[in-house]
Design a protein around this motif. Structure first.
Motif, PDB file in Angstrom:
ATOM      1  N   UNK A 144    -128.048 -56.067  15.171  1.00  0.00           N
ATOM      2  CA  UNK A 144    -128.148 -57.391  15.778  1.00  0.00           C
ATOM      3  C   UNK A 144    -127.110 -58.388  15.294  1.00  0.00           C
ATOM      4  N   UNK A 145    -126.353 -58.053  14.237  1.00  0.00           N
ATOM      5  CA  UNK A 145    -125.358 -59.007  13.749  1.00  0.00           C
ATOM      6  C   UNK A 145    -124.278 -58.304  12.936  1.00  0.00           C
ATOM      7  N   UNK A 146    -123.040 -58.831  13.041  1.00  0.00           N
ATOM      8  CA  UNK A 146    -121.912 -58.335  12.249  1.00  0.00           C
ATOM      9  C   UNK A 146    -121.124 -59.536  11.738  1.00  0.00           C
ATOM     10  N   UNK A 147    -120.264 -59.283  10.736  1.00  0.00           N
ATOM     11  CA  UNK A 147    -119.382 -60.343  10.237  1.00  0.00           C
ATOM     12  C   UNK A 147    -118.255 -60.596  11.227  1.00  0.00           C
ATOM     13  N   UNK A 148    -118.069 -61.844  11.590  1.00  0.00           N
ATOM     14  CA  UNK A 148    -116.989 -62.200  12.518  1.00  0.00           C
ATOM     15  C   UNK A 148    -115.624 -61.872  11.934  1.00  0.00           C
ATOM     16  N   UNK A 149    -115.468 -62.012  10.609  1.00  0.00           N
ATOM     17  CA  UNK A 149    -114.169 -61.751   9.980  1.00  0.00           C
ATOM     18  C   UNK A 149    -113.741 -60.293  10.141  1.00  0.00           C
ATOM     19  N   UNK A 150    -114.705 -59.374  10.262  1.00  0.00           N
ATOM     20  CA  UNK A 150    -114.368 -57.957  10.366  1.00  0.00           C
ATOM     21  C   UNK A 150    -113.795 -57.599  11.723  1.00  0.00           C
ATOM     22  N   UNK A 151    -114.229 -58.306  12.758  1.00  0.00           N
ATOM     23  CA  UNK A 151    -113.676 -58.134  14.111  1.00  0.00           C
ATOM     24  C   UNK A 151    -113.457 -59.539  14.664  1.00  0.00           C
ATOM     25  N   UNK A 167    -123.132 -63.431  20.847  1.00  0.00           N
ATOM     26  CA  UNK A 167    -123.092 -64.874  20.620  1.00  0.00           C
ATOM     27  C   UNK A 167    -122.469 -65.132  19.250  1.00  0.00           C
ATOM     28  N   UNK A 168    -121.488 -66.015  19.185  1.00  0.00           N
ATOM     29  CA  UNK A 168    -120.873 -66.386  17.909  1.00  0.00           C
ATOM     30  C   UNK A 168    -121.786 -67.380  17.208  1.00  0.00           C
ATOM     31  N   UNK A 169    -122.105 -67.079  15.945  1.00  0.00           N
ATOM     32  CA  UNK A 169    -123.029 -67.924  15.182  1.00  0.00           C
ATOM     33  C   UNK A 169    -122.478 -68.089  13.771  1.00  0.00           C
ATOM     34  N   UNK A 170    -121.604 -69.090  13.592  1.00  0.00           N
ATOM     35  CA  UNK A 170    -120.990 -69.334  12.287  1.00  0.00           C
ATOM     36  C   UNK A 170    -120.119 -68.163  11.857  1.00  0.00           C
ATOM     37  N   UNK A 171    -120.415 -67.578  10.673  1.00  0.00           N
ATOM     38  CA  UNK A 171    -119.621 -66.464  10.152  1.00  0.00           C
ATOM     39  C   UNK A 171    -120.017 -65.120  10.761  1.00  0.00           C
ATOM     40  N   UNK A 172    -121.021 -65.136  11.610  1.00  0.00           N
ATOM     41  CA  UNK A 172    -121.513 -63.888  12.186  1.00  0.00           C
ATOM     42  C   UNK A 172    -121.418 -63.901  13.708  1.00  0.00           C
ATOM     43  N   UNK A 173    -121.464 -62.695  14.270  1.00  0.00           N
ATOM     44  CA  UNK A 173    -121.612 -62.527  15.710  1.00  0.00           C
ATOM     45  C   UNK A 173    -122.940 -61.827  15.937  1.00  0.00           C
ATOM     46  N   UNK A 249    -116.926 -53.256  18.268  1.00  0.00           N
ATOM     47  CA  UNK A 249    -118.172 -53.957  17.967  1.00  0.00           C
ATOM     48  C   UNK A 249    -119.328 -52.967  17.856  1.00  0.00           C
ATOM     49  N   UNK A 250    -119.386 -52.013  18.777  1.00  0.00           N
ATOM     50  CA  UNK A 250    -120.483 -51.036  18.764  1.00  0.00           C
ATOM     51  C   UNK A 250    -120.507 -50.254  17.455  1.00  0.00           C
ATOM     52  N   UNK A 251    -119.351 -49.807  16.999  1.00  0.00           N
ATOM     53  CA  UNK A 251    -119.283 -49.033  15.759  1.00  0.00           C
ATOM     54  C   UNK A 251    -119.580 -49.910  14.548  1.00  0.00           C
ATOM     55  N   UNK A 252    -119.122 -51.153  14.569  1.00  0.00           N
ATOM     56  CA  UNK A 252    -119.431 -52.066  13.470  1.00  0.00           C
ATOM     57  C   UNK A 252    -120.943 -52.289  13.381  1.00  0.00           C
ATOM     58  N   UNK A 253    -121.610 -52.238  14.526  1.00  0.00           N
ATOM     59  CA  UNK A 253    -123.069 -52.398  14.560  1.00  0.00           C
ATOM     60  C   UNK A 253    -123.802 -51.146  14.076  1.00  0.00           C
TER      61      UNK A 253
END
Length: 609
Positions: A144-151, A167-173, A249-253
């Motif tokens: 449900x969430x990943x670090x925005x900095x990673x992607x 949805x972009x939410x601060x440091x996370x997506x 994104x899918x793999x990061x999840x």
């Protein structure tokens, strides 16, 4: 007389000194000449005696290993690539297409297919993480969430803002679970498909009879993400297209997925591998080239398999969508598919269980049956064929795949073992051996690996899938990779309810950098050695796809392990090391050793401690 003798003695002294000097010079040349260890190179093309990637004279792998035993010198460091290459996928690099002046057919999606660089164009450097990279969030939170900095790409959130993709939410997506066709969430959509098919208790797995799903044009793979809680595993595929980071994104999840496209070549999966294929607004022209893309789905679906299609063609009443629907319906009727159910915006077709319908078609009906010489399981660099692959006599007779429901099928002997000359007894022995081996690996790593540490795992030489099956009690998914010469065994892996792909390890894998937590390589380096490919290239490729803080388990011959160990520091795989001599078993490649190494988190050439 005395002077003459003295001159003669002096001349002899000078001659002796010269001989000694030449001899000493020869020794020095021999010593220093052997101390410069050349890099390994591929031997699959013309060369001028030097390695076009790393430089140095080309020599046999065995000679190099022998030199290394006497001379441990290796490169102390490997260059770091420019930060602009932090998302490089060497064989799916569109810049390479332009640089090499290739002319792919854009209509047929050839520009999204693999085009690997020749040796002289390879990036012989370590891929750096993006600025601010963090160790990925662990499963199941990562769904449900990943670090925005990673992607660091947010254009999909903006483009698909009305469809709940992300949805972009601060440091996370964040990923609410929506999709182009299921704005209210994938879970509700999955239940609706089960209800359409009237499966017991609204469960899409249908009592374990639906296990493997192919999701084409998957977006960020939310459909596959929510199938996991239904005991279904999907191979979610999408090309590196205008939505270029969707699979990343899918793999990061932590969702099973890979880069792939229905273009001109067969997907690298064996025939009869999936119980269900799915397309939700996947924007694929299914009617092109005499329906060749639908025929590729036909090759991949098991007897009685389903194709769930959610798209305007299934429900819209305008003339163009009606034309497409009528043409698809007619083509699939000639392919002996039937409409199982059609409701609201979705239609589900079903394949026949046997060959009976094919044999009853009128002579000359298109598409034709494939010739008896066509191997439906041959996939590596094999072009699609506009024909129907009929079932084998055995599969036709039993009117189905003959597989037991999941999870029993994980350890049950597949009916297709006979095709590859493996007995049920050998299969069960393989399963038991790998259970023991994996238990031993965990014992080696137990001091540094905590619960839920691994999520994305790759077995680089999957054989019958025993390694992946041994992980059944852990919360991981395994990309089982069958080397090209062992590709016939991949169908056994799918028959066990696992997923995988065919690959040639002399080339780069079709995935983004930093996508796997654990790489397991059993005999892989011995295999590429026999094909004259570069050990250094493969090590650098493994580093590319391995996440920081991730592990490699390399099981191979002692000479190869000794050679690889010398590169551990240069690769920055020295955060933690372990090497053992394992117990010999029926699968052992003569004498073996196991090297386990952990990759450091680093950036800008400086390791993070």
């Amino acid at each position: 007389m005395k002077q003459k003798s003295e001159k003669l003695y002096t001349a002899k002294q000078i001659t002796s000194a010269l001989i000694a000097f030449i001899f000493l010079l020869g020794l020095l040349c021999l010593y220093y000449g052997s101390s410069f260890v050349p890099a390994l190179s591929r031997s699959d093309g013309e060369h001028d005696g030097t390695d076009p990637v790393l430089g140095g004279n080309i020599r046999d792998f065995d000679d190099l290993l022998e030199d290394q035993e006497h001379n441990p010198e290796v490169p102390k460091s490997i260059p770091i690539c420019d930060i602009k290459h932090s998302e490089l996928i060497p064989c799916l690099d569109r810049n390479l297409i332009y640089q090499m002046k290739l002319k792919p057919n854009l209509t047929l999606m050839e520009h999204y297919e693999r085009h690997c660089p020749p040796p002289e164009r390879r990036f012989n450097c370590l891929i750096p993480p993006p600025i601010g990279y963090k160790i990925p969030i662990r499963w199941p939170e990562s769904r449900d969430e990943v670090w925005k900095a990673n992607i660091p790409h947010t254009h999909l959130a903006q483009e698909k803002s009305d469809q709940n993709w992300m949805v972009v939410n601060g440091e996370k997506i964040n990923f609410p679970g929506g999709g182009t066709h299921f704005h209210d969430g994938a879970n509700k959509y999955i239940v609706s498909l089960a209800r359409m098919l009237k499966f017991p208790n609204d469960k899409l797995h249908n009592g374990g009879n639906i296990r493997n799903v192919l999701d084409v044009g998957c977006g960020v793979a939310s459909f596959g993400a929510y199938l996991l809680s239904h005991s279904i595993i999907a191979m979610s595929i999408a090309p590196n297209d205008v939505h270029e980071n969707q699979i990343q994104f899918a793999l990061e999840r932590g969702i099973p997925s890979t880069l792939g496209v229905l273009g001109t070549k067969r997907l690298p999966y064996p025939s009869r591998s999936f119980e269900l294929a799915h397309c939700s607004r996947c924007r694929i022209d299914w009617l092109q080239r005499d329906g060749i893309l639908l025929l590729e789905l036909d090759r991949l679906l098991r007897p009685g398999g389903y194709f769930a299609y959610s798209s305007p063609e299934a429900y819209a009443l305008d003339p163009e969508n009606r034309r497409i629907w009528n043409a698809m319906h007619d083509l699939l009727r000639r392919m002996c598919w039937r409409v199982a159910v059609k409701k609201d915006q979705t239609v589900i077709w079903q394949k026949p269980l046997g060959n009976g319908c094919y044999l009853k078609r009128d002579p000359g009906t298109q598409p034709p049956l494939c010739s008896t010489g066509d191997d439906p399981d041959a996939t590596w660099n094999v072009h699609m064929k506009a024909c129907i692959a009929p079932y084998s006599a055995k599969m036709h007779k039993q009117r189905g795949s003959g597989l037991v429901p999941w999870p029993k099928r994980l350890t049950a002997a597949s009916p297709r073992l006979e095709d590859i000359g493996v007995s049920p007894e050998q299969f069960h022995e393989d399963t038991n051996i790998w259970q023991f081996r994996v238990n031993e690996y965990w014992k080696q790593m137990k001091s540094v690996v905590r619960k839920n540490y691994f999520r994305n795992v790759m077995d680089m030489n999957s054989n019958l899938g025993g390694f992946g099956a041994a992980l059944k009690d852990t919360d991981v998914w395994v990309m089982n990779v069958a080397p090209v010469n062992m590709s016939a065994r991949l169908k056994i892996i799918y028959d066990r309810g696992l997923i995988g792909t065919v690959h040639d390890w002399c080339e780069a894998f079709s995935t983004y950098p930093r996508t796997f937590d654990l790489l397991h390589a059993w005999g892989v380096f011995s295999e590429i050695q026999e094909h004259g490919c570069s050990v250094e290239d493969l090590l650098i490729e493994m580093d590319r796809i391995l996440r920081p803080d991730g592990f490699v388990i390399i099981r191979d011959k002692p000479l190869i392990i000794n050679y690889i160990r010398k590169f551990v520091t240069a690769l920055r795989w020295d955060r933690w090391l372990s090497e053992v001599e394992p117990r010999s078993d029926a699968l052992s490649l003569s004498e073996e050793r196991v090297l386990i190494a952990r990759k450091k988190l680093w950036s800008g050439g400086v390791s993070a401690m």
